[in-house]
Write an enzyme that holds these catalytic residues in place. Structure first.
Site, mmCIF file in Angstrom:
data_model
loop_
_atom_site.group_PDB
_atom_site.id
_atom_site.type_symbol
_atom_site.label_atom_id
_atom_site.label_comp_id
_atom_site.label_asym_id
_atom_site.label_seq_id
_atom_site.Cartn_x
_atom_site.Cartn_y
_atom_site.Cartn_z
ATOM 1 N N SER A 194 82.139 54.818 64.462
ATOM 2 C CA SER A 194 82.216 56.336 65.165
ATOM 3 C C SER A 194 82.067 57.303 63.629
ATOM 4 C CB SER A 194 83.436 56.437 65.727
ATOM 5 O OG SER A 194 84.826 56.201 64.706
ATOM 6 N N LYS B 253 72.431 49.249 70.103
ATOM 7 C CA LYS B 253 73.372 48.419 70.618
ATOM 8 C C LYS B 253 74.542 49.253 71.144
ATOM 9 C CE LYS B 253 76.754 46.381 69.837
ATOM 10 N NZ LYS B 253 77.951 46.488 71.099
ATOM 11 N N SER C 180 90.156 35.714 69.337
ATOM 12 C CA SER C 180 90.295 37.100 69.205
ATOM 13 C C SER C 180 88.959 37.727 69.422
ATOM 14 C CB SER C 180 90.787 37.598 67.877
ATOM 15 O OG SER C 180 90.483 39.009 67.654
ATOM 16 N N ASP D 284 80.348 43.741 66.210
ATOM 17 C CA ASP D 284 79.519 43.981 64.823
ATOM 18 C C ASP D 284 78.991 42.489 64.263
ATOM 19 O OD1 ASP D 284 80.850 46.521 64.538
ATOM 20 O OD2 ASP D 284 82.575 45.647 63.941
#
Length: 272
Positions: free
Chosen positions: A99, A145, A209, A215
């Site tokens: 962001s 993406k 996790s 990413d």
């Protein structure tokens, strides 16, 4: 996001250049953490403090909680070195991930994409909200993406997999992006471009996790493309990296040996 992408490329054997903000009392800590990796770092000073996010893994339920505080405000003058760097950059890819910081105009990524297109650099975007809308509406993106929820917010309606493919196809047809890879978490992902739609299921692994899976997916795709592979092979490599990231604790991203093993042996089903 950009730091994670650079870390994954370094883990896979590449060497990325990372342009990042650093400032305040936490800036030196961030600089020191990044110094552990084989990354060419370009630090942009800011007045605000780098935020520190907290991830909590509760052992009794195996739930994962993410606490992400508000980041600092970046003044317009602090952004100018970023745009100057992009104007002078010579390379094959620019990846804009994450962001925008508070204070950054919504067209910041769109401005970068326009420069990349002018210079013949492939622009890769992984963001959300108004920054995503502005870039899609006013720029040409090589690889976009979004997650399913980000795509829903972009088009303004609830989507199932079929309608999401249709929405992505319309974006490709109107020239907003050459390639769109939509991630669906455990449901896998699909890739849309002028050649059609490719759907791949996620690879079943033992979960530790989900931090950094998206990413890792983007970084692996870009790195594999830079090694001369096709978009479809890069997409499959990205799926492997995203699954590999899920196997590690939240303090890690994917591991090279896991990515290569899943890429070679992982079971994915492809639907044209």
């Amino acid at each position: 996001g950009g730091a994670n992408v650079a870390r994954v490329i370094a883990e896979l054997g590449g060497r990325a250049e990372l342009l990042y903000f650093s400032g305040g009392t936490t800036g030196p800590l961030y600089d020191g953490l990044l110094a552990q990796y084989d990354i060419v770092r370009h630090r942009i000073a800011m007045q605000g403090d780098n935020r520190i996010a907290l991830m909590v893994h509760e052992l009794s339920t195996n739930f994962e909680y993410r606490f992400v505080p508000e980041g600092p405000v970046v003044e317009p003058g602090e952004l100018e070195p970023v745009h100057e760097f992009i104007e002078n950059y010579e390379g094959d890819y620019i990846v804009a991930s994450g962001s925008l910081p508070h204070g950054a105009p919504d067209d910041t990524y769109s401005r970068m994409a326009a420069v990349a297109q002018k210079k013949g650099i492939r622009f890769v975007l992984d963001t959300s909200g108004e920054a995503l809308r502005q870039t899609v509406d006013h720029s040409k993106i090589f690889l976009l993406k979004p997650s399913m929820s980000e795509l829903e917010k972009l088009v303004g309606e609830r989507l199932d997999e079929r309608s999401a493919c249709g929405a992505a196809e319309k974006l490709v047809e109107r020239g907003a992006a050459d390639n769109i890879a939509v991630s669906m978490g455990k449901g896998g992902a699909f890739l849309v471009n002028a050649e059609g739609v490719v759907r791949m299921r996620s690879i079943h692994v033992r979960e530790a996790s989900a931090v950094g899976a998206g990413d890792s997916f983007v970084a692996a795709m870009v790195w594999w493309l830079s090694q001369g592979h096709t978009m479809h092979e890069a997409f499959r490599f990205g799926i492997a990296a995203g699954s590999a990231a899920v196997m590690t604790p939240g303090t890690e991203l994917c591991r090279r040996e896991d990515v290569l093993a899943l890429y070679e042996n992982g079971v994915t089903r492809v639907h044209g």
